[in-house]
Design a protein around this motif. Structure first.
Motif: not given
Length: 367
Positions: A41-55
């Motif tokens: 949850e501390a990762s900047p790539h974890y958004v709205n409850g899931e991991f999301v790719p940069e693109t």
């Protein structure tokens, strides 16, 4: 009528019991401890409850033709009519001071770098899904088992938790042989759940170096993909890797669609001696999660790779393209971009750093 209703209720109850058992098998989900969840949850790539790719991904909408081939692959089209051609190298007998790569099928590799023994996404499962009779491995493609793996593996990496990359039986069987696991955030929960001591596991966010020792650093790098074994998606982080030694640099893409990360990674590391790049199971309907062969070639250019090896093919029928198309199209695209493409068959030894090594077009000998 009452007897029919009773049988229907019994059948529903039986299916419910089976379903509960099925989704609660140990290979389904990672152990999600409070500490692990907090790091995710501390990762900047974890958004709205899931991991999301940069693109961001584009919408995936498989056709009816896909589902037909997925469940009923056609010999000579999505699966070979002939057994896969292979040469089984004895991994235990490879001189440890030689930098080599051996393809074990699909995206599984045994690699030696600077005296280190490395495993990449090892799998020997007969099926690429937990459901029997779906996505069966090509005949002749499963020549390596846990017994073939040397007894002292310095590091094993996992790109993501999909069934065609994370093999429960294989991973459990080789635990005594593995000194270190490197993977993306959350995936350590599988290894901990399956009996690996926590001190063996490094699960990291993107752009994080893991120093194995003075002679090898493994970088966890971005990928444009998704994750999940069953019902929960994108709770673990998908990744690519850079293996850096004083004399060599090797990149492994893992799974994922094309985007600008390859150019950034190429510039960051100043190019690579070898790039192992995804080339298979693609489709125009989901090109944002799997590269088309022409995109694979461009990724190699972006990475400033001296040599390229394709992966994610030659074992499981996960798309509708002809099974040998990834090679046919990538050979053409590599020629157009003046890339040095190396195409070993399963089990052949590739000498990392040798740009003059030649491998034949073995797929042309098969139907």
């Amino acid at each position: 009528m009452f007897h029919i209703l009773r049988w229907v209720v019994a059948a529903i109850a039986l299916l419910g019991v089976f379903g509960y058992w099925f989704v609660n098998q140990p290979q389904m989900d990672p152990l999600m401890t409070p500490e692990r969840k907090a790091r995710i949850e501390a990762s900047p790539h974890y958004v709205n409850g899931e991991f999301v790719p940069e693109t961001p991904h584009e919408k995936v909408n498989p056709s009816l033709g896909f589902w037909k081939e997925f469940f009923f692959p056609t010999p000579g089209k999505t699966i070979p009519s002939d057994p896969m051609i292979s040469v089984k190298t004895n991994l235990r007998q490879l001189p440890r001071d030689k930098d080599v790569l051996v393809w074990m099928g699909h995206s599984s590799y045994y690699m030696q770098l600077n005296g280190h023994r490395i495993l990449i996404d090892p799998i020997s499962a007969e099926y690429a899904l937990p459901v029997p009779f779906v996505d069966k491995a090509f005949e002749g493609s499963n020549i390596y088992t846990p017994d073939d793996i040397p007894d002292d593996i310095d590091v094993m990496v996992l790109s993501h938790d999909h069934w065609d990359h994370l093999d429960y039986d294989f991973v459990r069987a080789i635990e005594p042989k593995v000194k270190h696991v490197v993977t993306g955030l959350g995936n350590g929960g599988y290894y901990e759940k399956w009996g690996y001591p926590l001190e063996k596991i490094s699960e990291e966010d993107w752009n994080t170096p893991v120093k194995i020792d003075d002679g090898l650093t493994v970088w966890v790098l971005p990928a444009r993909h998704f994750s999940g074994r069953m019902l929960k998606r994108n709770q673990t982080l998908y990744a690519g890797f850079a293996f850096i030694t004083p004399g060599r640099k090797v990149f492994y893409s893992g799974d994922g669609g094309y985007d600008g990360r390859f150019a950034r990674i190429g510039d960051q590391f100043g190019g690579f001696d070898l790039a192992i790049l995804e080339d298979g199971q693609y489709n125009k309907d989901w090109h944002s999660v799997h590269m088309m062969p022409e995109e694979t070639a461009q990724a190699a250019v972006d990475l400033h790779a001296k040599t390229v090896v394709p992966c994610h093919n030659g074992k499981y029928p996960l798309s509708t393209h002809q099974w040998k198309d990834p090679y046919i199209r990538l050979v053409k695209a590599a020629h157009e971009k003046d890339l040095t493409l190396l195409t070993p068959m399963i089990g052949e030894t590739l000498r990392i750093g040798d740009q003059n090594q030649y491998f034949g077009r073995w797929w042309e000998l098969m139907n």
